[in-house]
Design an enzyme around this catalytic site. Sequence first.
Site, PDB file in Angstrom:
ATOM      1  N   HIS A 124      -0.240  -0.562  -9.731  1.00 44.57           N
ATOM      2  CA  HIS A 124      -0.865  -1.490  -8.761  1.00 44.57           C
ATOM      3  C   HIS A 124      -1.199  -2.835  -9.432  1.00 44.57           C
ATOM      4  CE1 HIS A 124      -3.276  -1.520  -4.757  1.00 44.57           C
ATOM      5  NE2 HIS A 124      -3.006  -2.758  -5.124  1.00 44.57           N
ATOM      6  N   ARG A 132       0.837  -1.192   0.000  1.00 42.18           N
ATOM      7  CA  ARG A 132       0.000   0.000   0.000  1.00 42.18           C
ATOM      8  C   ARG A 132       0.871   1.241   0.000  1.00 42.18           C
ATOM      9  NH1 ARG A 132      -3.435  -2.758  -1.414  1.00 42.18           N
ATOM     10  NH2 ARG A 132      -5.537  -3.057  -0.571  1.00 42.18           N
TER      11      ARG A 132
HETATM   12  C1  OXD Z   1      -4.990  -6.271  -2.322  1.00 43.27           C
HETATM   13  C2  OXD Z   1      -4.574  -5.542  -3.506  1.00 43.27           C
HETATM   14  O1  OXD Z   1      -5.329  -5.683  -1.295  1.00 43.27           O
HETATM   15  O2  OXD Z   1      -4.666  -6.067  -4.630  1.00 43.27           O
HETATM   16  O3  OXD Z   1      -5.008  -7.521  -2.392  1.00 43.27           O
HETATM   17  O4  OXD Z   1      -4.133  -4.411  -3.390  1.00 43.27           O
END
Ligand code: OXD
Length: 310
Positions: free
Chosen positions: A273, A225
Amino acid sequence: MALLISYHDRDTAPWVEAFRAELPQMDIRVYPDVGNPAEIEYAALWQHPQGDLQNYPNLKAILSFGAGVEHIVSDPLLPKAVPVVRLVDGAVVQDMALHALHWVLHFHRGYHQYARQQRQGQWQPRPAISPARRRIGIMGMGQIGQALAKLLHGLGFVVTGWGIDPTDVAQGIGYRCGSHELEAFLAETDILINALPLTPATAGLIGEAELARLPNGAFVISESRGGIIDETALLTALQRDHLDAAALDVFAVEPLPQHSALWTSPDVFVTPHIGGINYPETAAVVMAENIRRVQRGEAPTPLYDALKGY
Ligand code: OXD
């Protein structure tokens, strides 16, 4: 009995098909075609419209389409009594480990430098060190961190994990825990990998002072994150050549805003991401099993723990 799928910005057709195969008796609805809200007992979500969950009085479980659940629990109108279930899918764990491995090898062997040299037509082998002299520090020793640690250790790298709580790690892998051990952990890390969940305890954890603890020429890889590593402090440390390069897959704000200097920094590799791919054919199996557990009166797993924040 219905399952509502609310998956922001994704094609939901493969998910409907995968859930139908797993749960043939289940009525599957895709947001915003909810039908009678009283019939919704399960909600599978990724970035749902905030406040929407209030509309379903008979919800039994909320299932995240990701391992992270902050996109759910940040909803101020989240129904507090309904369990929130994280998604831990072995296929995604494996993908995330491979994503980090890609960047470790890239930086370890200096491929980012060779790409630059190629643009300048420069044939120049660079000094190299063996994996046994490269220290990898993994922040976050959950399923992803542990899988990655084993993979890197197996390839001969020196691997140490760091986490907030004590945990068991495989033989040959080091572990430091708690804020009092963070400085020492950073000081002995040549390649830092962020695999931590975003929680009140990890938000903003790595700022200017923490980055300064990393040895000169260190690398940063972030794949869990954004919001854990301060992006401005990271850019400054790269510009000052304290750090060599960074590979970032996650950001404080996503999509990464066009004006962000991270896009154009020559030392930053930006990916959108994609570290862990969510495959309907494997994820729906895990999520459907959790729905069946609730139907049998058992607890789904892993449950979001409000005290831990993930
Ligand atoms: C998760 C993501 O939280 O893909 O799995 O970011």
